[in-house]
Motif scaffolding. Structure first.
Motif, PDB file in Angstrom:
ATOM      1  N   ASP A 110      -0.705   6.777 -13.374  1.00  0.00           N
ATOM      2  CA  ASP A 110       0.086   6.264 -12.246  1.00  0.00           C
ATOM      3  C   ASP A 110      -0.164   4.783 -11.991  1.00  0.00           C
ATOM      4  O   ASP A 110       0.781   4.035 -11.704  1.00  0.00           O
ATOM      5  CB  ASP A 110      -0.230   7.065 -10.982  1.00  0.00           C
ATOM      6  CG  ASP A 110       0.422   8.438 -10.979  1.00  0.00           C
ATOM      7  OD1 ASP A 110       1.341   8.662 -11.796  1.00  0.00           O
ATOM      8  OD2 ASP A 110       0.001   9.296 -10.181  1.00  0.00           O
ATOM      9  N   GLN A 114       2.768   2.074 -12.158  1.00  0.00           N
ATOM     10  CA  GLN A 114       3.049   1.325 -10.939  1.00  0.00           C
ATOM     11  C   GLN A 114       2.883  -0.178 -11.143  1.00  0.00           C
ATOM     12  O   GLN A 114       3.701  -0.965 -10.650  1.00  0.00           O
ATOM     13  CB  GLN A 114       2.117   1.803  -9.818  1.00  0.00           C
ATOM     14  CG  GLN A 114       2.465   3.155  -9.250  1.00  0.00           C
ATOM     15  CD  GLN A 114       3.685   3.119  -8.354  1.00  0.00           C
ATOM     16  OE1 GLN A 114       3.852   2.219  -7.537  1.00  0.00           O
ATOM     17  NE2 GLN A 114       4.562   4.095  -8.505  1.00  0.00           N
ATOM     18  N   THR A 115       1.839  -0.602 -11.831  1.00  0.00           N
ATOM     19  CA  THR A 115       1.539  -2.036 -11.923  1.00  0.00           C
ATOM     20  C   THR A 115       2.150  -2.717 -13.138  1.00  0.00           C
ATOM     21  O   THR A 115       2.297  -3.939 -13.128  1.00  0.00           O
ATOM     22  CB  THR A 115       0.016  -2.277 -11.923  1.00  0.00           C
ATOM     23  OG1 THR A 115      -0.569  -1.653 -13.082  1.00  0.00           O
ATOM     24  CG2 THR A 115      -0.626  -1.714 -10.671  1.00  0.00           C
ATOM     25  N   THR A 118       6.707  -0.916 -13.103  1.00  0.00           N
ATOM     26  CA  THR A 118       7.472  -0.781 -11.865  1.00  0.00           C
ATOM     27  C   THR A 118       7.570  -2.148 -11.201  1.00  0.00           C
ATOM     28  O   THR A 118       6.576  -2.881 -11.138  1.00  0.00           O
ATOM     29  CB  THR A 118       6.777   0.215 -10.898  1.00  0.00           C
ATOM     30  OG1 THR A 118       6.691   1.493 -11.534  1.00  0.00           O
ATOM     31  CG2 THR A 118       7.543   0.348  -9.592  1.00  0.00           C
ATOM     32  N   ALA A 122       8.798  -2.133  -5.563  1.00  0.00           N
ATOM     33  CA  ALA A 122       8.877  -0.672  -5.569  1.00  0.00           C
ATOM     34  C   ALA A 122       7.520  -0.005  -5.758  1.00  0.00           C
ATOM     35  O   ALA A 122       7.421   1.221  -5.769  1.00  0.00           O
ATOM     36  CB  ALA A 122       9.840  -0.206  -6.659  1.00  0.00           C
ATOM     37  N   GLN A 123       6.468  -0.786  -5.888  1.00  0.00           N
ATOM     38  CA  GLN A 123       5.143  -0.218  -6.136  1.00  0.00           C
ATOM     39  C   GLN A 123       4.592   0.450  -4.875  1.00  0.00           C
ATOM     40  O   GLN A 123       4.830  -0.009  -3.759  1.00  0.00           O
ATOM     41  CB  GLN A 123       4.182  -1.306  -6.623  1.00  0.00           C
ATOM     42  CG  GLN A 123       4.535  -1.829  -8.009  1.00  0.00           C
ATOM     43  CD  GLN A 123       3.660  -2.983  -8.451  1.00  0.00           C
ATOM     44  OE1 GLN A 123       2.672  -3.310  -7.804  1.00  0.00           O
ATOM     45  NE2 GLN A 123       4.025  -3.608  -9.560  1.00  0.00           N
ATOM     46  N   ASP A 124       3.853   1.530  -5.089  1.00  0.00           N
ATOM     47  CA  ASP A 124       3.288   2.309  -3.984  1.00  0.00           C
ATOM     48  C   ASP A 124       1.770   2.123  -3.986  1.00  0.00           C
ATOM     49  O   ASP A 124       1.074   2.601  -4.887  1.00  0.00           O
ATOM     50  CB  ASP A 124       3.653   3.781  -4.166  1.00  0.00           C
ATOM     51  CG  ASP A 124       3.259   4.646  -2.987  1.00  0.00           C
ATOM     52  OD1 ASP A 124       2.141   4.489  -2.471  1.00  0.00           O
ATOM     53  OD2 ASP A 124       4.079   5.507  -2.595  1.00  0.00           O
ATOM     54  N   ALA A 125       1.249   1.449  -2.970  1.00  0.00           N
ATOM     55  CA  ALA A 125      -0.175   1.129  -2.919  1.00  0.00           C
ATOM     56  C   ALA A 125      -1.043   2.376  -2.864  1.00  0.00           C
ATOM     57  O   ALA A 125      -2.148   2.399  -3.430  1.00  0.00           O
ATOM     58  CB  ALA A 125      -0.465   0.236  -1.714  1.00  0.00           C
ATOM     59  N   ALA A 126      -0.576   3.420  -2.205  1.00  0.00           N
ATOM     60  CA  ALA A 126      -1.364   4.650  -2.097  1.00  0.00           C
ATOM     61  C   ALA A 126      -1.495   5.332  -3.455  1.00  0.00           C
ATOM     62  O   ALA A 126      -2.570   5.834  -3.817  1.00  0.00           O
ATOM     63  CB  ALA A 126      -0.743   5.590  -1.078  1.00  0.00           C
ATOM     64  N   ILE A 127      -0.413   5.354  -4.190  1.00  0.00           N
ATOM     65  CA  ILE A 127      -0.447   5.947  -5.535  1.00  0.00           C
ATOM     66  C   ILE A 127      -1.381   5.155  -6.435  1.00  0.00           C
ATOM     67  O   ILE A 127      -2.179   5.713  -7.193  1.00  0.00           O
ATOM     68  CB  ILE A 127       0.973   6.014  -6.122  1.00  0.00           C
ATOM     69  CG1 ILE A 127       1.817   7.050  -5.376  1.00  0.00           C
ATOM     70  CG2 ILE A 127       0.921   6.344  -7.611  1.00  0.00           C
ATOM     71  CD1 ILE A 127       3.263   7.091  -5.806  1.00  0.00           C
ATOM     72  N   ARG A 130      -5.090   5.825  -5.469  1.00  0.00           N
ATOM     73  CA  ARG A 130      -5.554   7.152  -5.900  1.00  0.00           C
ATOM     74  C   ARG A 130      -5.812   7.174  -7.408  1.00  0.00           C
ATOM     75  O   ARG A 130      -6.833   7.694  -7.871  1.00  0.00           O
ATOM     76  CB  ARG A 130      -4.519   8.214  -5.532  1.00  0.00           C
ATOM     77  CG  ARG A 130      -4.974   9.637  -5.891  1.00  0.00           C
ATOM     78  CD  ARG A 130      -3.979  10.689  -5.441  1.00  0.00           C
ATOM     79  NE  ARG A 130      -2.712  10.573  -6.151  1.00  0.00           N
ATOM     80  CZ  ARG A 130      -1.572  10.224  -5.586  1.00  0.00           C
ATOM     81  NH1 ARG A 130      -1.519   9.904  -4.302  1.00  0.00           N
ATOM     82  NH2 ARG A 130      -0.464  10.164  -6.298  1.00  0.00           N
TER      83      ARG A 130
END
Length: 205
Positions: A110, A114-115, A118, A122-127, A130
């Motif tokens: 993930d 994400q990094t 993506t 649109a990146q999700d800091a929580a994902i 984790r």
């Protein structure tokens, strides 16, 4: 004739390429997957019904799953080298191949997507957080294992170093804060300097 299907920015294709290069085996690599497409075409699905890369073709023999390809190459062409002598050493190579595929690479999947793949908006800091935490737990395991060792299994470079090295290449080049792991860094520097690694480990994309 030996042909490898897959794009080089795939960590799974990198393992197969590194193995082929390490063993000095002649092969043709055909771009497939990602931006290159092909993997949903009927001809490709006849090779691998999963529609994934890599796929190895060798004189009519077809094999998919990256660690299966790595094992096949190591056992067939690297006995005593990439594939060590002795059931216990081989068991440890298998152990680390399975851990890479089933634990380490999934942990960082993930944060990689994400990094790297993506758009920032649109990146999700929580994902990301984790996934980094899960990958750090794996990196800590690898750090403890590599402390005082030159290679992952025994005194020589093996297929385990290839699989783990491709995963470490991804982890160590992600644009995130990481705990410093000196044994992991030293081992990665050692194996990534091998001539066969240079063409197998491109920048992340």
């Amino acid at each position: 004739m030996r042909r490898l299907w897959g794009r080089l920015n795939s960590v799974n294709v990198q393992k197969a390429v590194w193995g082929l290069e390490e063993l000095g085996l002649a092969y043709e690599r055909v771009e497939a997957g990602g931006a290159f497409g092909r993997v949903r075409e009927p001809a490709y699905l006849a090779l691998n019904p999963n529609g994934l890369v890599p796929v190895l073709e060798e004189d009519g023999y077809v094999l998919w799953e990256s660690n299966a390809i790595l094992r096949y190459l190591a056992r067939g062409h690297g006995a005593g080298a990439l594939w060590p002598e002795g059931a216990r050493a081989r068991g440890h190579v298998d152990q680390w191949l399975d851990w890479q595929a089933g634990t380490f690479t999934p942990a960082m999947r993930d944060v990689f997507w994400q990094t790297v793949r993506t758009a920032p908006a649109a990146q999700d800091a929580a994902i990301i957080a984790r996934s980094v935490a899960e990958a750090e737990a794996c990196a800590a395991i690898l750090e403890a294992h590599l402390r005082g060792r030159a290679y992952a299994v025994g005194e020589d470079f093996t297929a385990a170093d290839i699989a783990l090295g491709c995963a470490a290449h991804r982890w160590l080049h992600l644009d995130v804060a990481r705990v410093e792991r000196p044994a992991l860094r030293d081992w990665y520097a050692r194996i990534s300097a091998r001539p066969a690694a240079r063409g197998a480990l491109p920048p992340l994309s």
